[in-house]
Design an enzyme around this catalytic site. Structure first.
Site, PDB file in Angstrom:
ATOM      1  CE1 TYR A 143      -8.951 -22.194  33.911  1.00  0.00           C
ATOM      2  CE2 TYR A 143     -10.331 -21.024  35.474  1.00  0.00           C
ATOM      3  CZ  TYR A 143      -9.165 -21.685  35.176  1.00  0.00           C
ATOM      4  OH  TYR A 143      -8.200 -21.824  36.139  1.00  0.00           O
ATOM      5  CE  LYS A 194       2.699 -28.924  24.610  1.00  0.00           C
ATOM      6  NZ  LYS A 194       4.053 -29.148  25.157  1.00  0.00           N
ATOM      7  CG  ASP A 227       6.543 -27.770  27.221  1.00  0.00           C
ATOM      8  OD1 ASP A 227       6.522 -26.715  26.544  1.00  0.00           O
ATOM      9  OD2 ASP A 227       6.793 -28.889  26.722  1.00  0.00           O
ATOM     10  CG  ASP A 251      -5.259 -21.124  37.325  1.00  0.00           C
ATOM     11  OD1 ASP A 251      -5.277 -20.321  38.288  1.00  0.00           O
ATOM     12  OD2 ASP A 251      -5.497 -22.344  37.444  1.00  0.00           O
ATOM     13  CG  ASP A 255      -1.013 -20.546  41.723  1.00  0.00           C
ATOM     14  OD1 ASP A 255      -1.624 -19.468  41.545  1.00  0.00           O
ATOM     15  OD2 ASP A 255      -1.408 -21.440  42.496  1.00  0.00           O
TER      16      ASP A 255
END
Ligand code: IPM
Ligand code: MG
Length: 362
Positions: A143, A194, A227, A251, A255
């Protein structure tokens, strides 16, 4: 503790002003009925600020936020401002205030209220009793990483780039937030990365492991690739206690987690920095321009964000519990607002939901 506390309100855009308005009623109720007096004032952020003063992130807003004891934000953004450059867009105001106040730790609890266990798209048994805390790093990562931008190469090809970057102190401090929270909950932290592809998050994994070994060996630490984590959140979310992850992964995963609770309209958040800097509290949902101004939005995520403010900024644990219990009671009574509507429930407008929660407090 009777000193008065000042809360800066940043209503923002879309449904932001509506959900903040209902929360102000709750703030005033606690001011009159609780141990601490609250005063409030308003400032501009996001699209509303751009329209009024030509920037989504006015300097006066930062000054006012730094002087306050805590900040309550509605939402920013909307189609009206989508054609502006990234530097002028409402989201810039939100990212700016997080960065400017140093709010590196974003706490996003995903709790399934029993009354809503049938409102989720997942089966009741998968989510009933769910209580996860997602700890999202908020002032670093892709970001904010440099270099960033879009350039045009000599042959006319356009090249867009962003940079995922973390330093070890940044990982260290967010890991400690996660472990401290876990110590007061189920004692388990799952760090999401990751590491199989991105060196930056391989370093993240090593640093989290080091912090665990050095300072929290009594707690349980596991690691998961992002993932897989997104799949596990839907397959068996109750396996998680505290999840800690990067800005962008947090983020996305938050959700996903919101849907486990029945609705994005239910999820509060707290963004915290160094001790004695004001925390920022906001719903996880966005500005929902499609329903803005129509008294349809669910104010619960913002009201629960104020409950988090009571808990984390003002150390008013009983009052936070009391407010969360009032929300739960209203839901048990079958009252619903927004997309959590189910058959046989009583539909309330935004303002009616605010009033119902006040009534449940009394
Ligand atoms: C959030 C939002 C923001 C983010 C946007 C509006 C900039 O999606 O708080 O999750 O990406 O952090
Ligand atoms: Mg988001």
């Amino acid at each position: 503790m009777s000193a008065s506390k000042h809360i800066l309100l940043l209503p923002g855009d879309g449904i932001g002003p509506e959900v903040v308005n209902e929360t102000v009623k709750v703030i005033n109720w606690f001011s009159q009925n609780g141990p601490t007096q609250f005063t409030t004032s308003e400032a501009l952020l996001g699209g509303a600020a751009y329209d009024a003063v030509g920037t989504p992130f006015p300097a006066e807003t930062v000054t006012a936020a730094k002087k306050s004891d805590a900040v309550l934000l509605g939402a920013v953004g909307g189609p009206k401002w989508e054609s502006l450059s990234i530097a002028q867009r409402p989201e810039k105001g939100l990212l700016g205030i997080r960065k400017e106040l140093g709010l590196y730790a974003n706490l996003r609890p995903a709790i399934c209220f029993d009354a809503l266990a049938d409102a989720s798209t997942l089966k009741r048994e998968v989510i009933a009793g769910l209580d996860i805390m997602i700890v999202r790093e908020l002032t670093g990562g892709i970001y904010f990483g440099q270099p960033r931008g879009v350039e045009t190469l000599p042959d006319g090809t356009r090249r867009g780039f962003n940079t995922e970057v973390y330093t070890s102190p940044e990982v260290d401090r967010i890991a400690r937030v996660a472990f401290e929270l876990a110590a007061k909950r189920g004692g388990r932290v799952c760090s999401v990365d990751k590491a199989n592809v991105l060196e930056c998050t391989e370093m993240w994994r090593e640093e989290v492991t080091r912090v665990h070994k050095e300072s929290y060996p009594q707690l349980e630490l596991s690691h998961m690739y992002v993932d897989n984590a997104s799949m596990q959140l839907v397959r068996n979310p109750k396996q998680f206690d505290v999840m800690v992850t990067t800005n962008m992964f947090g983020d996305i995963l938050s959700d996903t987690a919101s849907m486990l609770t029945g609705s994005l309209g239910m999820l509060p958040s707290a963004s915290l920095g160094a001790p004695n800097t004001p925390g920022l509290y906001e719903p996880v949902h966005g500005s929902a321009p499609d329903i803005a101004g129509r008294n349809l939005a669910n104010p619960i995520a913002t009201i629960l964000s104020f409950a988090m403010m009571l808990r984390y900024s003002f150390n008013l644990k009983n009052e936070a519990d009391q407010l969360e219990a009032a929300v739960s009671k209203v839901l048990e009574q079958g009252y619903r607002t927004g997309d959590i509507m189910q058959d046989g429930m009583k539909k309330l407008s935004t303002t009616e939901m605010g009033e119902a929660i006040i009534k449940a407090l009394t």
